[in-house]
Design an enzyme around this catalytic site. Structure first.
Site, PDB file in Angstrom:
ATOM      1  N   ASP A  67       0.830  -1.215   0.000  1.00 30.72           N
ATOM      2  CA  ASP A  67       0.000   0.000   0.000  1.00 30.72           C
ATOM      3  C   ASP A  67       0.860   1.259   0.000  1.00 30.72           C
ATOM      4  O   ASP A  67       2.091   1.176   0.035  1.00 30.72           O
ATOM      5  CB  ASP A  67      -0.966   0.000   1.205  1.00 30.72           C
ATOM      6  CG  ASP A  67      -0.265  -0.325   2.515  1.00 30.72           C
ATOM      7  OD1 ASP A  67       0.975  -0.289   2.552  1.00 30.72           O
ATOM      8  OD2 ASP A  67      -0.961  -0.629   3.495  1.00 30.72           O
ATOM      9  N   ASN A 136      -6.895  -0.165  14.455  1.00 26.83           N
ATOM     10  CA  ASN A 136      -8.342  -0.274  14.200  1.00 26.83           C
ATOM     11  C   ASN A 136      -8.669  -1.577  13.470  1.00 26.83           C
ATOM     12  O   ASN A 136      -9.782  -1.773  13.002  1.00 26.83           O
ATOM     13  CB  ASN A 136      -8.823   0.927  13.372  1.00 26.83           C
ATOM     14  CG  ASN A 136      -8.174   0.960  11.992  1.00 26.83           C
ATOM     15  OD1 ASN A 136      -7.227   0.220  11.728  1.00 26.83           O
ATOM     16  ND2 ASN A 136      -8.677   1.806  11.115  1.00 26.83           N
ATOM     17  N   HIS A 138      -7.197  -2.570  10.619  1.00 27.11           N
ATOM     18  CA  HIS A 138      -6.989  -2.562   9.163  1.00 27.11           C
ATOM     19  C   HIS A 138      -5.827  -3.477   8.765  1.00 27.11           C
ATOM     20  O   HIS A 138      -4.913  -3.712   9.538  1.00 27.11           O
ATOM     21  CB  HIS A 138      -6.803  -1.138   8.610  1.00 27.11           C
ATOM     22  CG  HIS A 138      -5.507  -0.480   8.931  1.00 27.11           C
ATOM     23  ND1 HIS A 138      -5.339   0.898   8.927  1.00 27.11           N
ATOM     24  CD2 HIS A 138      -4.283  -0.962   9.264  1.00 27.11           C
ATOM     25  CE1 HIS A 138      -4.096   1.188   9.225  1.00 27.11           C
ATOM     26  NE2 HIS A 138      -3.431   0.083   9.445  1.00 27.11           N
ATOM     27  N   GLU A 143      -9.565  -0.711   5.405  1.00 36.14           N
ATOM     28  CA  GLU A 143     -10.102  -0.258   6.682  1.00 36.14           C
ATOM     29  C   GLU A 143     -11.272  -1.160   7.086  1.00 36.14           C
ATOM     30  O   GLU A 143     -11.838  -1.866   6.238  1.00 36.14           O
ATOM     31  CB  GLU A 143     -10.565   1.201   6.551  1.00 36.14           C
ATOM     32  CG  GLU A 143      -9.453   2.185   6.192  1.00 36.14           C
ATOM     33  CD  GLU A 143      -8.475   2.479   7.348  1.00 36.14           C
ATOM     34  OE1 GLU A 143      -8.272   1.619   8.221  1.00 36.14           O
ATOM     35  OE2 GLU A 143      -7.913   3.590   7.360  1.00 36.14           O
TER      36      GLU A 143
END
Ligand code: F6R
Length: 208
Positions: A67, A136, A138, A143
């Protein structure tokens, strides 16, 4: 799925570096995809050491960067590009034809996604993926709530990702979007290592 707990970061990193090296020995034309960030940093270092010291032939591998932060210049030290270049490509002297990273400054991010998907498809899927997990939950910049069939895509970053992500940068940096290989490719990968380091990741790992 198998869960392995290690005593510390060193052991976790040594294990994954050895697994990648073995995978390259087994399949010299390995399609390897890795995340950047703090979790894989030592793995990258140990992998380079192992490949060079043991004279393992990595001349046929293809590397994919998982990414990138959209709009961030490659030379920024917090970019995934910078991570991979300094930790892997330069020490291993990989040929540019051996690696594919998203150009997150491109005016055509859709084309960047199409290019990445084409590389993955033409190689018959990713052989080995090494991913981390965000606070979180991800994976890459997939996400929470991202479809499990998503291919490469651009995504609006979650508030947690934007604030935790500041740790990679010397100065406060505006982060809005990410470009990432999707969970659809991860699901289809032949082998995936999802690594989490430290107590702070315990809760999110329990939830996953
Ligand atoms: C980075 C990436 C992210 C990180 C995750 C954990 O390329 O894909 O999903 O893996 O945010 O980051 P660290 O390892 O820095 O805790």
């Amino acid at each position: 799925m198998k869960t392995i707990c290690f005593k510390n970061y060193q052991e976790l990193s040594a294990y994954t570096a050895a697994e990648i090296a073995d995978a390259i020995k087994e399949k010299p034309s390995l399609l390897l995809c890795m995340a950047s960030g703090h979790t894989p940093a030592l793995t990258a270092e140990l992998l380079v050491k192992k490949l060079l010291e043991e004279e393992i032939d990595y001349s046929q591998i293809t590397f994919l960067g998982l990414d990138e932060w959209v709009g961030l210049p490659r030379e920024n030290e917090g970019s995934c590009y910078h991570f991979f270049t300094t930790k892997l490509f330069e020490p291993l002297q990989l040929k540019p034809s051996q690696y594919f990273l998203f150009d997150a400054m491109s005016g055509d991010l859709k084309a960047e996604c199409t290019k990445m998907d084409a590389v993955i498809d033409s190689n018959g899927g990713i052989d080995l993926m090494l991913v981390g997990i965000g606070m979180n939950g991800h994976i890459g910049f997939n996400e929470p709530g991202t479809s499990f069939t998503a291919l490469s895509h651009v995504i609006e970053l979650d508030e947690t990702t934007k604030s935790v992500g500041q740790k990679y940068f010397k100065e406060k940096t505006a982060l809005h979007q990410g470009i990432t290989i999707g969970l659809g490719h991860l699901i289809n990968a032949k082998k995936v290592f999802l690594k989490a380091d430290g107590k702070r990741k315990a809760d999110v790992i329990k939830k996953r």
